[in-house]
Write a protein that holds these residues in place. Structure first.
Motif, PDB file in Angstrom:
ATOM      1  N   ASP A  33      69.887  48.311   4.887  1.00 13.84           N
ATOM      2  CA  ASP A  33      69.433  49.071   6.051  1.00 13.84           C
ATOM      3  C   ASP A  33      68.497  48.187   6.867  1.00 13.84           C
ATOM      4  OD1 ASP A  33      68.527  50.807   7.933  1.00 13.84           O
ATOM      5  OD2 ASP A  33      67.526  52.184   6.545  1.00 13.84           O
ATOM      6  N   PRO A  34      68.925  47.722   8.043  1.00 17.20           N
ATOM      7  CA  PRO A  34      68.100  46.814   8.849  1.00 17.20           C
ATOM      8  C   PRO A  34      66.743  47.413   9.207  1.00 17.20           C
ATOM      9  CG  PRO A  34      70.331  46.930   9.717  1.00 17.20           C
ATOM     10  CD  PRO A  34      70.225  48.003   8.687  1.00 17.20           C
ATOM     11  N   LYS A  35      66.658  48.737   9.241  1.00 16.95           N
ATOM     12  CA  LYS A  35      65.402  49.381   9.645  1.00 16.95           C
ATOM     13  C   LYS A  35      64.257  49.009   8.709  1.00 16.95           C
ATOM     14  CE  LYS A  35      63.414  51.993  12.664  1.00 16.95           C
ATOM     15  NZ  LYS A  35      63.370  51.582  14.074  1.00 16.95           N
ATOM     16  N   LEU A  36      64.580  48.797   7.418  1.00 15.23           N
ATOM     17  CA  LEU A  36      63.544  48.373   6.474  1.00 15.23           C
ATOM     18  C   LEU A  36      62.922  47.056   6.910  1.00 15.23           C
ATOM     19  CD1 LEU A  36      65.104  49.092   2.960  1.00 15.23           C
ATOM     20  CD2 LEU A  36      63.030  50.107   3.895  1.00 15.23           C
ATOM     21  N   LEU A  37      63.764  46.110   7.332  1.00 21.60           N
ATOM     22  CA  LEU A  37      63.264  44.807   7.767  1.00 21.60           C
ATOM     23  C   LEU A  37      62.560  44.907   9.112  1.00 21.60           C
ATOM     24  CD1 LEU A  37      66.196  42.418   6.742  1.00 21.60           C
ATOM     25  CD2 LEU A  37      64.083  42.902   5.517  1.00 21.60           C
ATOM     26  N   VAL A  38      63.065  45.746   9.990  1.00 17.20           N
ATOM     27  CA  VAL A  38      62.418  45.939  11.293  1.00 17.20           C
ATOM     28  C   VAL A  38      60.994  46.444  11.093  1.00 17.20           C
ATOM     29  CG1 VAL A  38      62.445  47.300  13.417  1.00 17.20           C
ATOM     30  CG2 VAL A  38      64.578  46.307  12.552  1.00 17.20           C
ATOM     31  N   ASN A  39      60.853  47.459  10.253  1.00 14.83           N
ATOM     32  CA  ASN A  39      59.520  48.022   9.999  1.00 14.83           C
ATOM     33  C   ASN A  39      58.610  47.009   9.315  1.00 14.83           C
ATOM     34  OD1 ASN A  39      60.320  50.442  11.137  1.00 14.83           O
ATOM     35  ND2 ASN A  39      60.889  51.357   9.175  1.00 14.83           N
ATOM     36  N   TRP A  40      59.197  46.215   8.416  1.00 15.06           N
ATOM     37  CA  TRP A  40      58.411  45.173   7.742  1.00 15.06           C
ATOM     38  C   TRP A  40      57.913  44.135   8.751  1.00 15.06           C
ATOM     39  CZ3 TRP A  40      59.662  39.933   7.400  1.00 15.06           C
ATOM     40  CH2 TRP A  40      58.832  39.158   6.580  1.00 15.06           C
ATOM     41  N   LEU A  41      58.789  43.683   9.647  1.00 12.05           N
ATOM     42  CA  LEU A  41      58.387  42.729  10.691  1.00 12.05           C
ATOM     43  C   LEU A  41      57.279  43.306  11.562  1.00 12.05           C
ATOM     44  CD1 LEU A  41      61.735  41.175  11.990  1.00 12.05           C
ATOM     45  CD2 LEU A  41      59.791  39.915  11.070  1.00 12.05           C
ATOM     46  N   ALA A  42      57.443  44.568  11.952  1.00  9.19           N
ATOM     47  CA  ALA A  42      56.456  45.212  12.824  1.00  9.19           C
ATOM     48  C   ALA A  42      55.086  45.271  12.140  1.00  9.19           C
ATOM     49  CB  ALA A  42      56.934  46.616  13.197  1.00  9.19           C
ATOM     50  N   GLU A  43      55.088  45.654  10.873  1.00  8.91           N
ATOM     51  CA  GLU A  43      53.823  45.778  10.145  1.00  8.91           C
ATOM     52  C   GLU A  43      53.197  44.411   9.895  1.00  8.91           C
ATOM     53  OE1 GLU A  43      52.159  47.470   5.856  1.00  8.91           O
ATOM     54  OE2 GLU A  43      54.197  47.951   6.526  1.00  8.91           O
ATOM     55  N   THR A  44      54.036  43.449   9.488  1.00  9.05           N
ATOM     56  CA  THR A  44      53.531  42.115   9.154  1.00  9.05           C
ATOM     57  C   THR A  44      52.945  41.402  10.364  1.00  9.05           C
ATOM     58  OG1 THR A  44      55.219  41.935   7.427  1.00  9.05           O
ATOM     59  CG2 THR A  44      54.138  39.905   8.099  1.00  9.05           C
ATOM     60  N   GLN A  45      53.609  41.545  11.515  1.00  7.69           N
ATOM     61  CA  GLN A  45      53.179  40.843  12.723  1.00  7.69           C
ATOM     62  C   GLN A  45      52.364  41.728  13.666  1.00  7.69           C
ATOM     63  OE1 GLN A  45      53.583  38.046  11.439  1.00  7.69           O
ATOM     64  NE2 GLN A  45      54.536  36.954  13.154  1.00  7.69           N
ATOM     65  N   GLN A  46      52.132  42.964  13.248  1.00  6.12           N
ATOM     66  CA  GLN A  46      51.321  43.903  14.046  1.00  6.12           C
ATOM     67  C   GLN A  46      51.861  44.027  15.480  1.00  6.12           C
ATOM     68  OE1 GLN A  46      47.284  42.447  13.545  1.00  6.12           O
ATOM     69  NE2 GLN A  46      47.039  43.581  11.648  1.00  6.12           N
ATOM     70  N   ILE A  47      53.121  44.411  15.545  1.00  9.08           N
ATOM     71  CA  ILE A  47      53.805  44.588  16.816  1.00  9.08           C
ATOM     72  C   ILE A  47      54.664  45.844  16.713  1.00  9.08           C
ATOM     73  CG2 ILE A  47      55.566  42.954  16.002  1.00  9.08           C
ATOM     74  CD1 ILE A  47      56.242  42.277  18.855  1.00  9.08           C
ATOM     75  N   GLU A  48      54.749  46.601  17.771  1.00 10.70           N
ATOM     76  CA  GLU A  48      55.541  47.825  17.740  1.00 10.70           C
ATOM     77  C   GLU A  48      57.031  47.496  17.680  1.00 10.70           C
ATOM     78  OE1 GLU A  48      54.446  50.916  17.483  1.00 10.70           O
ATOM     79  OE2 GLU A  48      52.419  50.067  17.331  1.00 10.70           O
ATOM     80  N   PRO A  49      57.809  48.226  16.866  1.00  9.50           N
ATOM     81  CA  PRO A  49      59.247  47.938  16.747  1.00  9.50           C
ATOM     82  C   PRO A  49      59.983  47.932  18.081  1.00  9.50           C
ATOM     83  CG  PRO A  49      58.560  49.471  15.035  1.00  9.50           C
ATOM     84  CD  PRO A  49      57.389  49.298  15.948  1.00  9.50           C
ATOM     85  N   GLU A  50      59.611  48.857  18.970  1.00 10.36           N
ATOM     86  CA  GLU A  50      60.326  48.925  20.259  1.00 10.36           C
ATOM     87  C   GLU A  50      60.081  47.701  21.139  1.00 10.36           C
ATOM     88  OE1 GLU A  50      56.763  51.830  20.479  1.00 10.36           O
ATOM     89  OE2 GLU A  50      58.305  51.221  19.028  1.00 10.36           O
ATOM     90  N   ASP A  51      59.062  46.903  20.802  1.00 10.55           N
ATOM     91  CA  ASP A  51      58.773  45.706  21.592  1.00 10.55           C
ATOM     92  C   ASP A  51      59.713  44.540  21.262  1.00 10.55           C
ATOM     93  OD1 ASP A  51      56.737  47.039  22.835  1.00 10.55           O
ATOM     94  OD2 ASP A  51      55.124  46.157  21.628  1.00 10.55           O
ATOM     95  N   PHE A  52      60.380  44.617  20.086  1.00 16.66           N
ATOM     96  CA  PHE A  52      61.269  43.494  19.735  1.00 16.66           C
ATOM     97  C   PHE A  52      62.645  43.933  19.245  1.00 16.66           C
ATOM     98  CE2 PHE A  52      59.067  44.528  15.788  1.00 16.66           C
ATOM     99  CZ  PHE A  52      60.061  44.440  14.820  1.00 16.66           C
ATOM    100  N   GLU A  53      62.782  45.192  18.855  1.00 15.25           N
ATOM    101  CA  GLU A  53      64.051  45.645  18.271  1.00 15.25           C
ATOM    102  C   GLU A  53      65.258  45.436  19.191  1.00 15.25           C
ATOM    103  OE1 GLU A  53      65.450  49.289  15.349  1.00 15.25           O
ATOM    104  OE2 GLU A  53      63.630  49.497  16.571  1.00 15.25           O
ATOM    105  N   PRO A  54      65.125  45.621  20.521  1.00  9.50           N
ATOM    106  CA  PRO A  54      66.303  45.419  21.388  1.00  9.50           C
ATOM    107  C   PRO A  54      66.835  43.981  21.391  1.00  9.50           C
ATOM    108  CG  PRO A  54      64.594  46.663  22.537  1.00  9.50           C
ATOM    109  CD  PRO A  54      63.972  46.144  21.278  1.00  9.50           C
ATOM    110  N   TYR A  55      66.015  43.032  20.936  1.00 11.94           N
ATOM    111  CA  TYR A  55      66.419  41.616  20.981  1.00 11.94           C
ATOM    112  C   TYR A  55      67.022  41.127  19.658  1.00 11.94           C
ATOM    113  CZ  TYR A  55      63.194  41.932  24.931  1.00 11.94           C
ATOM    114  OH  TYR A  55      62.557  42.319  26.096  1.00 11.94           O
TER     115      TYR A  55
END
Length: 416
Positions: A63-85
């Protein structure tokens, strides 16, 4: 179990997004260990460069969402700021993507070799963090092998596609070797720095850097063991240069025909290779009429670069064919691992049945049964144990019209 790759690069995300997801090398161990704590993640690696951030993992929950949330938390960035890319690859597509990245087919500069070194660094970081297991370790090793094959069997990296590299390659063609030559570089900008780097890598004998600002010249020359001069000192040193490359922002020529004529005389007509990478030009066009002077302009080199770019595009098609083959080889290895796991499980089960049958035969002997009776019991018990589950499964397959399973059993046990 799924091989999963999730990331973004220079083609999908602007630099403002890429820089927010970049991971410094000294954080690799800490970051990978948090990644391994995600549910289902068995192995992981992280590739982070100025042009891409990619996570590779072997996971039970694709489930890619697990990695998306991990990236967001680790880098302190909102998922919607990078998920479209983001892009996501699984299994065969993951393997193909990593192979293409390693071969420079997914790079900003087609065929560039630096990315392979960065992938090797990512592999070592993952190893040191204890984040690699059998599958990802083998994938990275196969990646290095595939990249080497592409480099060896195609011309993907043979043709320079920057004017600085093209200038150095031309110099190598004019001189038998660069080890005895002196390069005089005029300017201290990015193009001259890149030229100096290429010359240094090719073993140039000596580098002189001339610039209007001496401190900049000195800082650049020091990187490559050269020495610096101020631009006003250029006439006194021009004869020292076997290779002269100029790239400044001057609006008027820096080198005229007369100055170069005098330098040629001082050199006793030993040839000078000159490259003018500036626009407007740093070297008067009339210089090309001089004997013993080989003058090239940025336009001359652009023609070479474009020819080489086309050669790389053609080589890339060959590289894709090699990658297709290497992906199949790795998938075959993966399938063999699945068979191996099944074989090991079958052998463990058979061993359990054997031990149970032996124990029953021993008890029979202890109760006074004859050796022949104990052997008969052992053979009967073991046969029943080994055949019970397959027989039940085949009966169910027949009642559910699973003819494929019945045919597979016939093939597996070679039944006539």
């Amino acid at each position: 179990m799924t091989l999963l790759a999730l990331g973004l690069n220079h083609t999908t995300a602007p630099v403002a997004v890429r820089e927010r997801l970049a991971f410094p090398g000294d954080r690799a161990t800490e970051v990978l260990r948090t990644l391994l704590r995600l549910p289902g993640v068995q192995e992981a690696a992280l590739l982070s460069t100025c042009n891409r951030t990619e996570v590779y993992c072997r996971t039970e929950h694709p489930d890619p969402k697990l990695l998306v949330n991990w990236l967001a938390e680790t880098q302190q960035i909102e998922p919607e700021d990078f998920e479209p890319y983001l892009y996501v690859h699984t299994d065969a597509a993951t393997i193909r993507h990593l192979f293409r990245v390693a071969c420079g087919l997914d790079s900003m500069v087609l065929g560039e070799p630096q990315i392979l070194g960065q992938i090797k660094d990512a592999y070592q970081a993952a190893r040191q963090a204890g984040a690699l297991g059998k599958i990802l370790s083998r994938l990275f090793q196969h990646t290095f092998s595939a990249a080497k094959k592409v480099r060896t069997d195609t011309a993907i990296g043979a043709s320079p596609i920057s004017v600085a590299f093209a200038a150095v390659r031309l110099a190598q063609q004019i001189f038998d070797g660069l080890g005895e030559q002196t390069a005089l570089l005029i300017g201290a900008g990015e193009t001259i720095e890149l030229t100096a780097r290429h010359l240094h890598q090719q073993g140039i004998g000596r580098i002189i850097v001339a610039n209007r600002t001496f401190d900049k010249a000195h800082a650049l020359a020091a990187q490559f063991g050269g020495y610096a001069i101020a631009l006003r000192e250029l006439p006194a040193h021009l004869h020292e240069g076997d290779i002269v490359v100029s790239s400044t922002a001057s609006q008027l020529p820096i080198l005229g025909k007369g100055a170069i004529e005098r330098a040629v005389k001082k050199r006793r007509h030993k040839p000078i290779f000159m490259v003018d990478l500036a626009v407007p030009r740093d070297i008067e066009p009339e210089v090309e009429t001089l004997d013993d002077v080989y003058l090239y302009t940025v336009d001359d080199l652009q023609d070479i670069v474009e020819e080489n770019r086309q050669a790389r595009r053609e080589a890339a098609l060959e590289a894709e064919e090699i990658i297709d083959m290497e992906v199949e080889h790795f998938l075959a290895w993966l399938r063999a691992q699945g068979a191996g796991d099944t074989i090991r499980a079958l052998r463990r089960q058979a061993e359990d049945h054997k031990q149970a049958a032996l124990e029953r035969a021993r008890r029979a002997l202890q109760r006074g049964a004859s050796p022949e009776e104990a052997l008969e019991l052992l053979a009967h018990t073991l046969t029943q144990k080994l055949l019970h589950t397959p027989s039940v499964q085949l009966k169910q397959a027949g009642s559910h019209e699973r003819h494929d399973l019945i045919a597979a059993a016939r093939e597996l046990f070679k039944l006539t």
